[in-house]
Design a protein around this motif. Structure first.
Motif, mmCIF file in Angstrom:
data_model
loop_
_atom_site.group_PDB
_atom_site.id
_atom_site.type_symbol
_atom_site.label_atom_id
_atom_site.label_comp_id
_atom_site.label_asym_id
_atom_site.label_seq_id
_atom_site.Cartn_x
_atom_site.Cartn_y
_atom_site.Cartn_z
ATOM 1 N N THR A 97 -2.377 -3.436 -2.124
ATOM 2 C CA THR A 97 -3.110 -3.432 0.232
ATOM 3 C C THR A 97 -2.543 -5.523 -0.292
ATOM 4 O O THR A 97 -3.650 -6.113 -0.699
ATOM 5 N N TYR A 139 0.738 -0.810 0.283
ATOM 6 C CA TYR A 139 0.050 0.267 -0.159
ATOM 7 C C TYR A 139 0.536 1.341 0.080
ATOM 8 O O TYR A 139 0.796 2.618 -0.427
ATOM 9 N N SER A 140 2.301 0.981 0.467
ATOM 10 C CA SER A 140 3.505 2.325 0.951
ATOM 11 C C SER A 140 2.952 3.326 -0.804
ATOM 12 O O SER A 140 3.778 4.063 -0.674
ATOM 13 N N GLU A 155 -3.384 -6.909 5.859
ATOM 14 C CA GLU A 155 -2.959 -6.101 6.440
ATOM 15 C C GLU A 155 -3.383 -4.869 6.703
ATOM 16 O O GLU A 155 -4.536 -4.404 7.116
ATOM 17 N N LEU A 178 -3.012 -0.933 8.439
ATOM 18 C CA LEU A 178 -2.692 -0.283 8.314
ATOM 19 C C LEU A 178 -2.745 0.863 9.141
ATOM 20 O O LEU A 178 -2.002 2.030 9.380
ATOM 21 N N THR A 205 0.000 7.052 1.739
ATOM 22 C CA THR A 205 0.358 6.958 3.195
ATOM 23 C C THR A 205 -1.143 6.177 3.724
ATOM 24 O O THR A 205 -1.840 5.783 3.428
ATOM 25 N N PRO A 206 -0.872 5.545 4.716
ATOM 26 C CA PRO A 206 -1.940 5.104 5.245
ATOM 27 C C PRO A 206 -3.597 5.602 5.156
ATOM 28 O O PRO A 206 -4.416 4.893 4.992
#
Length: 201
Positions: free
Chosen positions: A81, A63-64, A85, A87, A68-69
């Motif tokens: 994602t 996801y990075s 996962e 976040l 950002t989350p």
């Protein structure tokens, strides 16, 4: 009459000395193959490093890569994602609201698709119920970091209903591996979210 060879007054250089040409040629012949081997090994090493870098880029995608989350969850839909996962380390929802989704390319028409569901926040053991086409499939599903898998028909309508909120709201993510898409959502106790699951065109 015999000609007398005149001696030259020029000094004898190292190249003019007997045996020097032969020794020089030998040393050059020895150096050239050695340098060639070094160049080849350096070339293969560089190619290997580049190859590993490219492969590691594929395997470390997460996801990075998409922000950002907070940004990922705010966008609501993500293709990077991994299932299960987490976040966030705290119970936050990135200010999102409950929403219904249309899931496209979920599988072949008349076939089955897998749906993975988990808590993308700090795990606090919230509970949801899962219904498929009005039929209860999971009446009590405790959300955790371990994604629960549910097989669903394609097409179908999946309903997620909030059952128990331990605190901070019921936040969860669902992922459909067939289209590699994750949907971030929230639901309150007694309320529902629906996912309209559609086949590939």
């Amino acid at each position: 009459m015999r000609k007398v060879q005149q001696k030259s007054n020029q000094p004898v250089t190292e190249y003019d000395q007997p045996g020097k040409d032969h020794d020089n040629d030998q040393s050059e012949q020895e150096l050239v193959p050695h340098q060639s081997m070094i160049r080849k090994s350096l070339g293969w090493t560089a190619l290997t490093i580049v190859g590993f870098a490219i492969l590691s880029g594929f395997f470390t995608t997460s996801y990075s890569d998409e922000g950002t989350p907070e940004e990922v969850v705010a966008n609501r839909i993500n293709t990077a994602t991994e299932a299960g996962e987490s976040l966030f380390e705290e119970e936050v929802n990135a200010n999102i609201e409950a929403r219904d989704f249309e899931v496209t390319n979920a599988g072949t028409d008349g076939g089955e698709a897998r749906m993975l569901i988990w808590d993308f926040n700090k795990v606090d053991l919230d509970e949801v119920a899962v219904w498929v086409d009005g039929v209860p499939v999971k009446e009590k599903l405790i959300l955790s970091e371990n994604a629960s898998a549910i097989n669903i028909p394609v097409p179908s309508t999946v309903t997620i209903r909030g059952v128990k909120d331990v605190g901070g709201g019921i936040s969860y993510a669902v992922k459909f591996p067939n289209n590699d898409t994750t949907y971030f959502n929230v639901v309150t106790t007694g309320q529902t979210n629906t996912y309209t699951v559609l086949p590939r065109p």
